[in-house]
Enzyme design. Structure first.
Site, mmCIF file in Angstrom:
data_model
loop_
_atom_site.group_PDB
_atom_site.id
_atom_site.type_symbol
_atom_site.label_atom_id
_atom_site.label_comp_id
_atom_site.label_asym_id
_atom_site.label_seq_id
_atom_site.Cartn_x
_atom_site.Cartn_y
_atom_site.Cartn_z
ATOM 1 N N LYS A 50 44.459 55.457 58.688
ATOM 2 C CA LYS A 50 42.989 55.407 58.600
ATOM 3 C C LYS A 50 42.525 55.956 57.247
ATOM 4 O O LYS A 50 41.661 55.370 56.592
ATOM 5 C CB LYS A 50 42.368 56.203 59.759
ATOM 6 N N GLN A 94 40.866 62.129 66.879
ATOM 7 C CA GLN A 94 42.085 61.375 67.180
ATOM 8 C C GLN A 94 42.604 61.748 68.571
ATOM 9 O O GLN A 94 42.809 62.917 68.873
ATOM 10 C CB GLN A 94 43.155 61.666 66.102
ATOM 11 N N ASP A 117 34.145 55.545 66.846
ATOM 12 C CA ASP A 117 35.088 55.033 67.858
ATOM 13 C C ASP A 117 34.354 54.224 68.924
ATOM 14 O O ASP A 117 34.966 53.464 69.669
ATOM 15 C CB ASP A 117 35.813 56.209 68.538
#
Ligand code: NAP
Length: 288
Positions: A50, A94, A117
């Site tokens: 990422k 995460q 997200d």
């Protein structure tokens, strides 16, 4: 003739070109913060990918790596301060977090406008309302982008989504059934009586289960489109590291399907690209 493989890397590269153009016309530099807690090696690889994507696109990234024994209150305070930081547009935690942490509660603390997200209940709720202008979860929106890129007709087609998780299967089903996509969607899960029969009736199958090779070639109607979301680590003594990645779809499906997304190199690169797209979307919204 075997299925054509859907090249997620090429599709992600096309999307990155469009994102670079958007970033160059942004008044501010998009900025993503990634919080990782603990030392799970796979999670660290995901975060590194990422951060590398951010660098490629000119998105600023802040990588916050914390030890597994960090107090939950500390993370909550960190999220509050990132919410208040006007120079920052995206916040990602995460997954998975260490077991002593309440991932749902921490996700709900993220400002929904910075929830890149797309897991905040406000963003998932908008999806139920058919509103896709907010933050949409990256893996299912990446699958939609991939299907669109390959010019797969969805309207009126029968789609089966295997899996009903809040992060993949359920939002995937909503996106396929949404106005504009217009597929007729069946959700298969662990209590489904005959998953094979459901799949055999489908024009499009999205497998998001977490069971290597579960979807077999005799589950597939000839010419169907098959998207493999699964990422499973399986033992492989022929590899130096002793394992390889496998999808939820048996490779023999390639003999029957018309299009198949490979693992790796299919949905994975799209997930990261859609994270970048959400960060740019959020920066564009917050700059005004
Ligand atoms: P998850 O939360 O564990 O959900 C799995 C789903 O599969 C559940 O809904 C479960 O049903 C269903 N299921 C389990 N066994 C089944 C069976 N025998 N028949 C039918 N359905 C069954 O997993 P997830 O987070 O959605 O992830 C799914 C897979 O996608 C994993 O391999 C994950 O690593 C991968 N993934 C890939 C990406 C990417 O970027 N490519 C991103 C995210 C996830 P119940 O609800 O009934 O338990």
């Amino acid at each position: 003739m075997g299925a054509m493989l859907l090249d997620g890397k090429a599709c992600a590269a096309d999307l990155e070109i469009r994102l670079k153009e958007q970033i160059s016309s942004c008044k501010i530099q998009p900025h993503l913060a990634v919080i990782i807690v603990g030392d799970d090696p796979a999670s660290h690889v995901y975060v590194r990918n990422k951060v590398l994507s951010c660098e490629r696109l000119g998105i600023k990234s802040t990588h916050i790596s914390l030890p597994a024994e960090t107090e939950q209150d500390f993370i909550a305070e960190k999220i509050r301060s990132l919410n208040a930081d006007d120079s920052l547009h995206g916040i990602l935690i995460q997954s998975p977090l260490p077991p002593h942490m309440d991932e749902e509660m921490l996700t709900e603390l993220i400002d929904p406008r910075k929830d890149v997200d797309g897991f905040h209940p406000i963003n998932l709720g908008r999806l139920v309302q058919g509103r896709v202008e907010g933050m949409v979860p990256c893996t299912p929106s990446g699958v939609m982008e991939l299907l669109n890129w390959a010019e797969v007709e969805l309207s009126g087609k029968k789609a089966v989504v295997i899996g009903r998780s809040f992060n993949v299967g359920m939002p995937q089903a909503l996106l396929l059934a949404a106005k504009g996509a217009d597929a007729t969607v069946t959700i298969v899960h662990s209590r489904t009586v005959d998953a094979k029969a459901e799949c055999l009736a489908a024009d499009i199958i999205i497998a998001a289960v977490g069971r290597p090779g579960m979807v077999k070639s005799d589950w597939i109607k000839p010419g169907a489109v098959v998207i493999d979301v699964g990422i499973n680590r399986v033992d492989d003594s022929t590899r130096e590291r002793g394992w390889r990645l496998a999808g939820d779809v048996d490779p023999e499906v390639q003999e029957v399907a018309s299009l198949l997304s490979p693992v790796p190199g299919g949905v994975g690169p799209m997930t990261v690209a859609m994270l970048m797209a959400n960060t740019v979307k959020s920066a564009t919204f917050l700059q005004d």
